[in-house]
Design a protein around this motif. Sequence first.
Motif, PDB file in Angstrom:
ATOM      1  N   ALA A  32       0.886  -1.257   0.067  1.00 23.42           N
ATOM      2  CA  ALA A  32       0.077  -0.083  -0.153  1.00 23.42           C
ATOM      3  C   ALA A  32       0.837   1.362  -0.076  1.00 23.42           C
ATOM      4  O   ALA A  32       0.308   2.375  -0.206  1.00 23.42           O
ATOM      5  CB  ALA A  32      -0.954  -0.144   1.041  1.00 23.42           C
ATOM      6  N   LEU A  33       2.186   1.173   0.266  1.00 26.77           N
ATOM      7  CA  LEU A  33       3.061   2.370   0.229  1.00 26.77           C
ATOM      8  C   LEU A  33       3.125   3.133  -0.996  1.00 26.77           C
ATOM      9  O   LEU A  33       2.839   4.371  -0.918  1.00 26.77           O
ATOM     10  CB  LEU A  33       4.383   2.133   0.802  1.00 26.77           C
ATOM     11  CG  LEU A  33       5.534   2.912   1.079  1.00 26.77           C
ATOM     12  CD1 LEU A  33       4.764   3.746   2.276  1.00 26.77           C
ATOM     13  CD2 LEU A  33       6.791   2.430   1.388  1.00 26.77           C
ATOM     14  N   PRO A  34       3.282   2.532  -2.107  1.00 25.69           N
ATOM     15  CA  PRO A  34       2.970   3.583  -3.294  1.00 25.69           C
ATOM     16  C   PRO A  34       1.785   4.365  -3.386  1.00 25.69           C
ATOM     17  O   PRO A  34       1.739   5.538  -3.807  1.00 25.69           O
ATOM     18  CB  PRO A  34       3.203   2.364  -4.425  1.00 25.69           C
ATOM     19  CG  PRO A  34       3.824   1.415  -4.087  1.00 25.69           C
ATOM     20  CD  PRO A  34       3.500   1.198  -2.553  1.00 25.69           C
ATOM     21  N   VAL A  35       0.811   3.683  -3.202  1.00 21.24           N
ATOM     22  CA  VAL A  35      -0.616   4.550  -3.067  1.00 21.24           C
ATOM     23  C   VAL A  35      -0.773   5.486  -2.049  1.00 21.24           C
ATOM     24  O   VAL A  35      -1.117   6.462  -2.225  1.00 21.24           O
ATOM     25  CB  VAL A  35      -1.979   3.364  -2.972  1.00 21.24           C
ATOM     26  CG1 VAL A  35      -3.026   4.040  -2.694  1.00 21.24           C
ATOM     27  CG2 VAL A  35      -1.880   2.227  -3.874  1.00 21.24           C
ATOM     28  N   ALA A  36       0.007   5.189  -0.943  1.00 18.79           N
ATOM     29  CA  ALA A  36      -0.097   6.154   0.074  1.00 18.79           C
ATOM     30  C   ALA A  36       0.949   7.276  -0.442  1.00 18.79           C
ATOM     31  O   ALA A  36       0.148   8.659  -0.306  1.00 18.79           O
ATOM     32  CB  ALA A  36       0.487   5.771   1.472  1.00 18.79           C
ATOM     33  N   VAL A  37       1.818   7.066  -0.938  1.00 19.27           N
ATOM     34  CA  VAL A  37       2.641   8.290  -1.265  1.00 19.27           C
ATOM     35  C   VAL A  37       2.241   9.000  -2.561  1.00 19.27           C
ATOM     36  O   VAL A  37       2.265  10.192  -2.604  1.00 19.27           O
ATOM     37  CB  VAL A  37       4.052   7.675  -1.980  1.00 19.27           C
ATOM     38  CG1 VAL A  37       5.091   8.713  -2.767  1.00 19.27           C
ATOM     39  CG2 VAL A  37       4.756   7.241  -0.659  1.00 19.27           C
ATOM     40  N   VAL A  40      -0.605  11.462  -1.125  1.00 20.97           N
ATOM     41  CA  VAL A  40       0.082  12.670  -0.723  1.00 20.97           C
ATOM     42  C   VAL A  40       0.502  13.625  -1.678  1.00 20.97           C
ATOM     43  O   VAL A  40       0.375  14.747  -1.618  1.00 20.97           O
ATOM     44  CB  VAL A  40       1.204  12.358   0.264  1.00 20.97           C
ATOM     45  CG1 VAL A  40       2.260  13.428   0.674  1.00 20.97           C
ATOM     46  CG2 VAL A  40       0.692  11.590   1.590  1.00 20.97           C
ATOM     47  N   VAL A  41       1.205  13.117  -2.741  1.00 17.48           N
ATOM     48  CA  VAL A  41       1.936  13.805  -3.727  1.00 17.48           C
ATOM     49  C   VAL A  41       0.558  14.611  -4.495  1.00 17.48           C
ATOM     50  O   VAL A  41       0.760  15.783  -4.894  1.00 17.48           O
ATOM     51  CB  VAL A  41       2.625  13.279  -4.708  1.00 17.48           C
ATOM     52  CG1 VAL A  41       3.047  13.623  -6.144  1.00 17.48           C
ATOM     53  CG2 VAL A  41       4.105  12.656  -4.073  1.00 17.48           C
ATOM     54  N   TRP A  47      -3.218  21.307  -4.000  1.00 18.94           N
ATOM     55  CA  TRP A  47      -3.282  22.510  -3.083  1.00 18.94           C
ATOM     56  C   TRP A  47      -2.345  23.506  -3.552  1.00 18.94           C
ATOM     57  O   TRP A  47      -2.744  24.583  -3.674  1.00 18.94           O
ATOM     58  CB  TRP A  47      -2.506  21.990  -1.518  1.00 18.94           C
ATOM     59  CG  TRP A  47      -2.545  23.123  -0.860  1.00 18.94           C
ATOM     60  CD1 TRP A  47      -1.584  23.606  -0.357  1.00 18.94           C
ATOM     61  CD2 TRP A  47      -3.679  23.874   0.045  1.00 18.94           C
ATOM     62  NE1 TRP A  47      -1.530  24.579   0.689  1.00 18.94           N
ATOM     63  CE2 TRP A  47      -2.832  24.817   0.707  1.00 18.94           C
ATOM     64  CE3 TRP A  47      -4.922  23.872  -0.271  1.00 18.94           C
ATOM     65  CZ2 TRP A  47      -3.762  25.667   1.374  1.00 18.94           C
ATOM     66  CZ3 TRP A  47      -5.632  24.766   0.615  1.00 18.94           C
ATOM     67  CH2 TRP A  47      -5.017  25.646   1.448  1.00 18.94           C
ATOM     68  N   ALA A  48      -1.192  23.096  -4.154  1.00 19.61           N
ATOM     69  CA  ALA A  48      -0.302  24.247  -4.857  1.00 19.61           C
ATOM     70  C   ALA A  48      -0.965  24.710  -5.834  1.00 19.61           C
ATOM     71  O   ALA A  48      -0.929  26.156  -6.281  1.00 19.61           O
ATOM     72  CB  ALA A  48       1.201  23.485  -5.132  1.00 19.61           C
ATOM     73  N   ALA A  49      -1.370  23.968  -6.878  1.00 18.12           N
ATOM     74  CA  ALA A  49      -2.280  24.456  -7.980  1.00 18.12           C
ATOM     75  C   ALA A  49      -3.372  25.312  -7.532  1.00 18.12           C
ATOM     76  O   ALA A  49      -3.604  26.369  -8.342  1.00 18.12           O
ATOM     77  CB  ALA A  49      -2.703  23.561  -8.940  1.00 18.12           C
TER      78      ALA A  49
END
Length: 72
Positions: A32-37, A40-41, A47-49
């Motif tokens: 599940a780590l790639p999905v979590a990353v 977040v990305v 948010w930045a856009a």
Amino acid sequence: MNDFLNRARATTRTQRRIALAALVGLLLLAPALPVAVAVVVTTVTVWAAAQPLLVGMGLGAYVLHRRRKVGA
């Protein structure tokens, strides 16, 4: 090396079971780590856009408020 072996021998059965359970839990969470990353990305990117839009909306509301206040 002897120090490590002495520590390993000194652990209790409960401590070994806790360590094993933690290791198994980490191994189960690894896929599940790639999905979590990615989540977040994506969140940070959106948010930045959105920042210029949010600033523009805030400034627009402030200008509209000032115009109505001055015109009244």
